[in-house]
Design a protein around this motif. Structure first.
Motif, mmCIF file in Angstrom:
data_model
loop_
_atom_site.group_PDB
_atom_site.id
_atom_site.type_symbol
_atom_site.label_atom_id
_atom_site.label_comp_id
_atom_site.label_asym_id
_atom_site.label_seq_id
_atom_site.Cartn_x
_atom_site.Cartn_y
_atom_site.Cartn_z
ATOM 1 N N TYR A 7 0.663 -1.615 0.014
ATOM 2 C CA TYR A 7 -0.171 0.464 0.125
ATOM 3 C C TYR A 7 0.877 1.366 -0.103
ATOM 4 O O TYR A 7 0.370 2.454 -0.776
ATOM 5 C CB TYR A 7 -0.915 -0.631 1.454
ATOM 6 C CG TYR A 7 -1.668 1.345 1.372
ATOM 7 C CD1 TYR A 7 -2.917 1.801 0.498
ATOM 8 C CD2 TYR A 7 -1.672 2.474 2.504
ATOM 9 C CE1 TYR A 7 -3.150 2.681 0.935
ATOM 10 C CE2 TYR A 7 -2.469 3.172 2.587
ATOM 11 C CZ TYR A 7 -2.776 3.701 2.014
ATOM 12 O OH TYR A 7 -4.008 4.760 1.884
ATOM 13 N N GLU A 10 2.463 2.074 -3.315
ATOM 14 C CA GLU A 10 1.615 2.532 -4.504
ATOM 15 C C GLU A 10 1.704 4.232 -3.675
ATOM 16 O O GLU A 10 0.857 4.537 -4.578
ATOM 17 C CB GLU A 10 0.040 2.017 -4.355
ATOM 18 C CG GLU A 10 0.079 0.354 -5.255
ATOM 19 C CD GLU A 10 0.505 0.427 -5.813
ATOM 20 O OE1 GLU A 10 -0.039 1.499 -7.098
ATOM 21 O OE2 GLU A 10 1.312 -0.588 -6.830
ATOM 22 N N CYS A 11 1.327 4.556 -2.811
ATOM 23 C CA CYS A 11 1.345 5.709 -2.542
ATOM 24 C C CYS A 11 1.783 6.839 -2.232
ATOM 25 O O CYS A 11 1.889 7.526 -3.061
ATOM 26 C CB CYS A 11 0.578 5.673 -0.743
ATOM 27 S SG CYS A 11 -0.380 5.208 -0.763
#
Length: 348
Positions: A7, A10-11
Motif C-alpha cells: 500500500y 503505491e502511495c
C-alpha cells in the motif's frame, strides 16, 4: 492479500515518478520509511534525518552538506539499504549530522554529513522544505514523532506517512511545532522574526523528540506572570533571545555571540525537562521555569482531566484569559498538543 508495504509503495509512486531514473525500478523509499517509523536503539526512540540523491553535488549545493563521511557502499538491494540505515542512523540521531545515501549508476554509497549547526540557520530539513529546484532529485525523510514520517523532494513535493493507526488529519506533530513557533515569535520585528523562528524551530523539534514530558506557557509580551503561576523561579532579568540575535545582526558576528545563542538553546531544553511549567513570552524571552499552579487555583472539574501536567495544561487554557497566548503540552510517551489564540487546538 495486500500488505502495508504494498500500500505504501503505491502511495509513493506519484512522488517517485517525478524523480530521476535512479529512483525508478527499486523500492528505496518504502524500505527506509518503514525502518524510520519505529526506529529505536536499546528501547529509546531515535530521530535521524535521511537524504537520498543521485548526485553528490546535490547534497553540497542544496542542503549545505559539510564533512561528508563515507561509511560504506554496496549493490542497490534491500540488504544494502538495511545495512546503511543500521550503521548510519545512530550517528545522526542528534540532527547535527544527517544520513546520506547516494544512488550511483553502478551501486550505492552511504554515510553521514555535518549540517549547519548555527541556532539561527534553518535546519537541513528546513532547507529542503523551502527548496523547489527542477532538474534535481533529492528525497529527504524525517521522523517527526511517534510513527509519523515526513517525505520531501527537491521538486517541492511532500507526503506524510503515519504508520500508526491514528488518523493522519488528527496526527501532525510538525504542524503542532509550527504553531508553537508562530506564537512565541509573534511580537518581534520583521527583521528578527525569521532568525528567531529558526532558533525556536530547532528547540521545538528537540522538545518533540525528547524523552521527557514538557509544559510550556507563552504569555503576551509585556504581561506579568499570572498569579496562579507565581509558584516558580522567575528569571530577573529574563533571557532575551532577540537581544542576542540583534547583537549578531548589528555586527557582533563573532564566535562568542553564536556560542551564547547555542548555550541559551541548551539551557532552554534543560529548563523544559524539569518539573513544572516553563514560561516564555511572544517576543521569545525566557521568563521563568519550574512553575506550578497553586493548588487553591484548581477547580473540582480539573481533577478528571488526567495527570498533573495534563491537568495544568487544561486549567491554564481557561484560567488566564487575555494573558496566555499559547500553551505547548508534551507527555512523556510522545503525545503533543498546542493550544493558541490564533490556531485553536493542534494535537498529535
Amino acid at each position: 492479500m495486500v500488505s502495508f508495504r504494498d500500500y505504501l509503495r503505491e502511495c509513493l509512486n506519484p512522488l517517485r515518478s517525478q524523480l530521476g531514473s535512479r529512483f525508478q525500478g527499486h523500492d528505496y523509499l518504502t524500505e527506509v520509511i518503514l525502518m524510520m517509523a519505529s526506529y529505536q536503539e536499546e528501547g529509546t526512540d531515535l530521530f535521524p534525518v535521511v537524504f537520498l540523491a543521485d548526485s553528490m553535488d546535490h547534497f553540497k549545493n542544496h542542503l549545505g552538506a559539510r564533512e561528508m563521511v563515507l561509511v560504506g557502499e554496496g549493490q542497490p538491494c534491500r540488504e544494502t539499504f538495511i545495512r546503511a540505515f543500521k550503521l548510519c542512523a545512530p550517528l545522526a540521531e542528534d540532527r547535527l549530522w544527517a544520513v546520506y545515501i547516494l544512488l550511483e549508476e553502478q551501486g550505492i554509497r552511504y554515510g553521514i554529513f555535518r549540517s549547519d549547526s548555527s541556532p539561527l540557520s534553518p535546519s537541513v530539513f528546513e532547507r529542503l522544505r523551502g527548496l523547489k529546484a527542477p532538474g534535481t532529485s533529492i528525497v529527504g525523510l524525517t521522523r517527526l514523532g511517534g510513527n509519523f514520517v515526513e517525505i520531501r523532494t527537491s521538486l517541492g513535493q511532500h507526503k506524510y506517512v503515519n504508520v500508526a493507526s491514528s488518523d493522519e488529519d488528527d496526527y501532525h506533530p510538525g504542524q503542532v511545532i509550527r504553531d508553537f513557533v508562530d506564537s512565541v515569535c509573534s511580537d518581534v520585528s520583521d527583521s528578527v522574526r525569521p532568525l528567531l523562528k529558526s532558533f525556536y524551530q530547532r528547540f521545538g523539534m528537540d522538545v518533540l523528540h525528547g524523552s521527557h514530558g514538557s509544559l510550556i506557557a507563552i504569555i503576551r509580551k509585556g504581561e506579568k506572570i499570572p498569579e496562579i503561576l507565581e509558584d516558580g523561579v522567575p528569571l530577573n532579568p529574563p533571557i532575551s533571545i532577540v537581544a542576542s540575535i540583534e547583537g549578531i545582526i548589528n555586527g557582533s558576528d563573532d564566535r562568542d555571540a553564536y556560542l551564547r545563542l547555542f548555550s541559551y538553546g541548551q539551557l532552554l531544553r534543560k529548563l523544559t525537562w524539569m518539573d513544572g511549567i516553563t514560561i516564555l513570552d511572544t517576543e521569545g524571552c525566557i521568563l521563568a521555569f519550574n512553575c506550578f499552579i497553586k493548588t487553591s487555583a484548581y477547580r473540582a472539574e480539573d481533577s478528571i482531566i488526567g495527570g498533573a501536567r495534563r491537568r495544568a495544561y487544561g486549567h491554564m487554557q481557561t484560567s488566564v484569559p487575555g494573558v496566555l497566548a499559547g500553551c505547548l503540552y508534551k507527555s512523556q510517551d510522545g503525545h503533543i498538543e498546542f493550544k493558541g489564540d490564533r490556531c485553536g487546538l493542534r494535537s498529535s
